[in-house]
Design a protein around this motif. Structure first.
Motif, PDB file in Angstrom:
ATOM      1  N   ASP A   1       0.866  -1.180   0.000  1.00 11.12           N
ATOM      2  CA  ASP A   1       0.000   0.000   0.000  1.00 11.12           C
ATOM      3  C   ASP A   1       0.900   1.225   0.000  1.00 11.12           C
ATOM      4  O   ASP A   1       1.379   1.667   1.039  1.00 11.12           O
ATOM      5  CB  ASP A   1      -0.913  -0.021   1.233  1.00 11.12           C
ATOM      6  CG  ASP A   1      -1.940   1.100   1.219  1.00 11.12           C
ATOM      7  OD1 ASP A   1      -1.862   1.976   0.327  1.00 11.12           O
ATOM      8  OD2 ASP A   1      -2.822   1.116   2.101  1.00 11.12           O
TER       9      ASP A   1
ATOM     10  N   SER B   1       1.648   0.249  -5.447  1.00  8.77           N
ATOM     11  CA  SER B   1       0.513  -0.369  -4.740  1.00  8.77           C
ATOM     12  C   SER B   1      -0.007  -1.618  -5.441  1.00  8.77           C
ATOM     13  O   SER B   1      -0.128  -1.660  -6.671  1.00  8.77           O
ATOM     14  CB  SER B   1      -0.630   0.632  -4.591  1.00  8.77           C
ATOM     15  OG  SER B   1      -0.326   1.619  -3.640  1.00  8.77           O
TER      16      SER B   1
ATOM     17  N   PHE C   1      -4.758  -2.213  -0.512  1.00  9.03           N
ATOM     18  CA  PHE C   1      -4.974  -1.168   0.486  1.00  9.03           C
ATOM     19  C   PHE C   1      -5.012  -1.793   1.876  1.00  9.03           C
ATOM     20  O   PHE C   1      -5.627  -2.843   2.076  1.00  9.03           O
ATOM     21  CB  PHE C   1      -6.274  -0.422   0.186  1.00  9.03           C
ATOM     22  CG  PHE C   1      -6.266   0.246  -1.163  1.00  9.03           C
ATOM     23  CD1 PHE C   1      -5.802   1.543  -1.310  1.00  9.03           C
ATOM     24  CD2 PHE C   1      -6.677  -0.447  -2.296  1.00  9.03           C
ATOM     25  CE1 PHE C   1      -5.776   2.157  -2.557  1.00  9.03           C
ATOM     26  CE2 PHE C   1      -6.650   0.156  -3.556  1.00  9.03           C
ATOM     27  CZ  PHE C   1      -6.192   1.459  -3.685  1.00  9.03           C
TER      28      PHE C   1
ATOM     29  N   THR D   1     -10.694   3.343   4.966  1.00 12.52           N
ATOM     30  CA  THR D   1      -9.865   2.786   3.892  1.00 12.52           C
ATOM     31  C   THR D   1     -10.719   2.374   2.706  1.00 12.52           C
ATOM     32  O   THR D   1     -10.281   2.480   1.550  1.00 12.52           O
ATOM     33  CB  THR D   1      -9.046   1.596   4.423  1.00 12.52           C
ATOM     34  OG1 THR D   1      -8.270   2.039   5.534  1.00 12.52           O
ATOM     35  CG2 THR D   1      -8.106   1.058   3.360  1.00 12.52           C
TER      36      THR D   1
ATOM     37  N   THR E   1     -10.207   3.516  -1.073  1.00 13.09           N
ATOM     38  CA  THR E   1     -10.132   2.523  -2.141  1.00 13.09           C
ATOM     39  C   THR E   1     -11.124   2.833  -3.257  1.00 13.09           C
ATOM     40  O   THR E   1     -10.784   2.764  -4.454  1.00 13.09           O
ATOM     41  CB  THR E   1     -10.397   1.119  -1.569  1.00 13.09           C
ATOM     42  OG1 THR E   1      -9.476   0.848  -0.519  1.00 13.09           O
ATOM     43  CG2 THR E   1     -10.265   0.053  -2.635  1.00 13.09           C
TER      44      THR E   1
END
Length: 489
Positions: A421, A428, A431, A444, A448
Motif C-alpha cells: 500500500d 501499490s 490497500f 480505507t 479505495t
C-alpha cells in the motif's frame, strides 16, 4: 517408486494435505510445499535432490480415494492401559511417498477434526507417537522431521525424549511450522497424560503449557518457522504471543518467518474452468464479463461501474467479519455491492444475513462452503475484503491478486508482507488499514473506492497484483536451506 536420492531426507508430518484431504489452509501447504521441495533444482539449489515423504493420519475420507494401499509397517504404540496397534500404509502424491497411519484412535467419528476436542487429542497424540515409532520400521531414516501445528507437536516432544537415551534417534533434527499459534491442543492434555508423556520442563515455558502439544513441539524443535515474516515478529508480542511470547523471545536465533506460497497452477484466471470467461493480465478487459455474470446470478444490478466487494472467508472472529459488516454500514452512503461467502460462527452468520436484510438491493450473504462459487467470486470481484484481526499468512489475498481483484485488508501478519500500500500508488497492489475496527475499515474503503473511480490507476494496481510471484519455489528454497543447516551437511 523412484530410486532413493542421496540428498536430504525429510519426514513431513501434517493432519491434512491436498489432494488426499483438505479442510483448511494447512491442507494447501502440506499438499504443495513437499512437492516444491522435491522439485528444487539448479541454479538455485545446488545440493542433491531432497527426498521428502509425507505422513498423514489414514482419515476415513482418504480411504474413499485410495484403493488397497500396501501395508508397509505394523507395530504397537506403548500406552499404560495396553499397547495400541498401529498400521502404516503407503500411497503417493505425484510420485512422492505418503505414509498413512491407522489405528483405533484415528477414525472414531470419521472426521479430520472431531466435534469432540478430546477425541482429537487422542487421535493426534497417537498419530504423533506412531509417526516417530514408524521410523524404526522403515528402510529409510530422515535427517529432519518437519512438524506442523499442534496436531504433530507431540511427535517432536517424543523424539526429544527418546534422543536422551536412544542412539537411533540422536542424529535426527527437527523443525516445526506455526500456522496458527492460538490453537495449542489444550484439549489433548488428557491424552498426553494417558500416553504417559511427562510434563515439559523447558525454561521460560509457562506452567500452564507443560502438557499442550504445540508448546511442547516448540520447546523440542531445533527450529521454529512462522508462516510469514510478519507473523514471526508478531508472536513475540503480548498481543499475538498467546502467553508464549516470553518463551519465544528466548528462541529468536532459531525462529524464522517464511511466507507460505500459492499453487499458481491451481489458481489462475487463464486456466480456471469454473469461471465464466478466462482471462490474463494481457486480456484483463475480459474480467468484467465475470462480474456481469455474477451480478446477474446474485440478482443485483448488472453494472460494471458499481464496485463489487467480495469476501470469501471462514466465519470467525479472527477473520474480522464483524469489522467488515459494521464498516459497510458506516460506508452505506457510497456506491458499492457486496457478496459474502462463508460459514462458521452462527452469530457472525446472522450478522451477515442481517446486513443483506438491511441492503437487499446490493448485499448477498451466502452462508455455505462452495469452492466453485469462490472461484467465480475471485474472478468477478473488484475488491477483496480481508479485515482479519490477525492473519499468520493468508491465501485469499494472493488468490485475489492473481485474479486482478484488489485486496483491502488489515495490516497484520502475512497480509502486510504480501500487499503493498504505497501512498503515492506507484507500487501499490492493494490497500491496508491499521486498527481492527469498523471506522478504520470504512475510511480505507472510502479511499479505495475513490481510487477505483480512476480506472487507469486502478488497472495499474490490478496489473501489479497479477504480476506478483507467490509460487512455492522461493519458500521451498528457504526451507531447503534450513534443513541443510540443521542436518549438519
Amino acid at each position: 517408486m523412484r530410486v532413493e536420492p542421496a540428498g536430504l531426507k525429510i519426514l513431513f508430518l501434517a493432519s491434512e494435505a491436498a489432494p488426499l484431504i483438505k479442510v483448511g489452509g494447512l491442507g494447501d501447504v502440506a499438499g504443495s510445499l513437499p512437492l516444491a521441495l522435491r522439485a528444487l533444482s539448479a541454479p538455485d539449489w545446488s545440493e542433491p535432490e531432497i527426498d521428502v515423504r509425507l505422513v498423514l493420519p489414514f482419515h476415513e475420507a482418504i480411504r474413499t480415494k485410495i484403493e488397497d494401499p500396501p501395508l508397509v509397517a505394523s507395530f504397537y504404540v506403548d500406552h499404560p492401559d495396553g499397547r495400541q496397534w498401529a498400521k502404516v500404509y503407503l500411497a503417493q502424491i505425484k510420485e512422492m511417498p505418503v505414509y498413512l497411519i491407522d489405528g483405533a484412535a484415528i477414525n472414531p467419528d470419521g472426521l479430520v477434526y472431531s466435534r469432540d476436542p478430546e477425541e482429537d487429542g487422542k487421535k493426534y497424540v497417537f498419530f504423533s507417537l506412531a509417526a516417530i515409532a514408524m521410523i524404526r520400521h522403515l528402510d529409510w531414516k530422515p535427517d529432519v522431521i518437519h512438524a506442523n501445528d499442534w496436531h504433530t507437536g507431540a511427535a517432536l516432544y517424543s523424539l526429544k525424549l527418546q534422543q536422551k537415551s536412544d542412539p537411533f534417534f540422536k542424529s535426527i533434527r527437527s523443525l516445526i511450522s506455526v500456522h496458527n499459534l492460538p490453537f495449542m491442543g489444550k484439549d489433548a492434555v488428557r491424552a498426553m497424560i494417558d500416553f504417559d508423556l511427562p510434563p515439559a520442563r523447558a525454561a521460560h515455558l509457562p506452567k500452564w503449557a507443560e502438557y499442550f502439544p504445540l508448546p511442547l513441539g516448540l520447546s523440542s524443535a531445533d527450529h521454529i518457522v512462522a508462516v510469514s515474516p510478519g507473523y514471526a515478529a508478531e508472536i513475540l508480542t503480548p498481543e499475538f504471543g498467546c502467553g508464549l511470547q516470553d518463551y519465544l523471545a528466548t528462541r529468536t536465533k532459531s525462529l524464522t518467518g517464511i511466507l507460505n506460497g500459492l499453487d499458481q497452477q491451481a489458481w489462475g484466471p487463464s486456466t480456471d474452468k469454473e469461471i465464466v470467461s478466462q482471462y490474463s493480465a494481457a486480456t484483463l478487459d475480459q474480467k468484467p464479463l465475470n462480474k456481469s455474470a455474477l451480478q446477474a446470478e446474485m440478482e443485483i444490478a448488472v453494472d460494471n461501474d458499481i464496485p463489487l466487494l467480495i469476501m470469501v472467508t471462514r466465519m470467525d472472529q479472527q477473520k474480522g467479519v464483524d469489522i467488515a459488516v459494521n464498516g459497510l454500514r458506516l460506508a452505506a452512503d457510497l456506491k458499492w455491492q457486496a457478496v459474502i461467502l462463508g460459514t462458521g460462527d452462527s452469530l457472525l452468520e446472522t450478522s451477515c444475513r442481517s446486513l443483506e436484510a438491511e441492503f437487499p438491493e446490493r448485499v448477498r450473504a451466502l452462508i455455505t462452503y462452495d469452492g466453485a462459487l469462490s472461484r467465480r467470486l475471485y474472478a468477478a470481484g473488484d475488491i477483496l475484503l480481508m479485515p482479519s484481526r490477525y492473519e499468520p499468512c493468508g491465501l485469499s489475498q494472493m488468490i485475489a491478486m492473481r485474479y486482478g481483484t484488489v485486496p483491502l485488508a488489515r495490516s497484520t501478519g502475512g497480509l502486510r508482507d504480501t500487499i503493498h500500500d504505497d501512498p503515492t500508488l506507484a507500487e501499490s497492489t492493494g490497500f491496508l488499514f491499521d486498527e481492527a475496527d469498523p471506522e478504520a475499515f470504512a475510511d480505507t474503503l472510502r479511499r479505495t473506492l475513490y481510487i477505483f473511480s480512476n480506472q487507469i490507476e486502478w488497472r495499474n494496481i490490478q496489473m501489479r497484483g497479477m504480476n506478483q510471484d507467490f509460487s512455492w519455489s522461493k519458500s521451498a528454497l528457504e526451507y531447503g536451506n534450513l534443513y541443510l543447516h540443521h542436518s549438519g551437511r
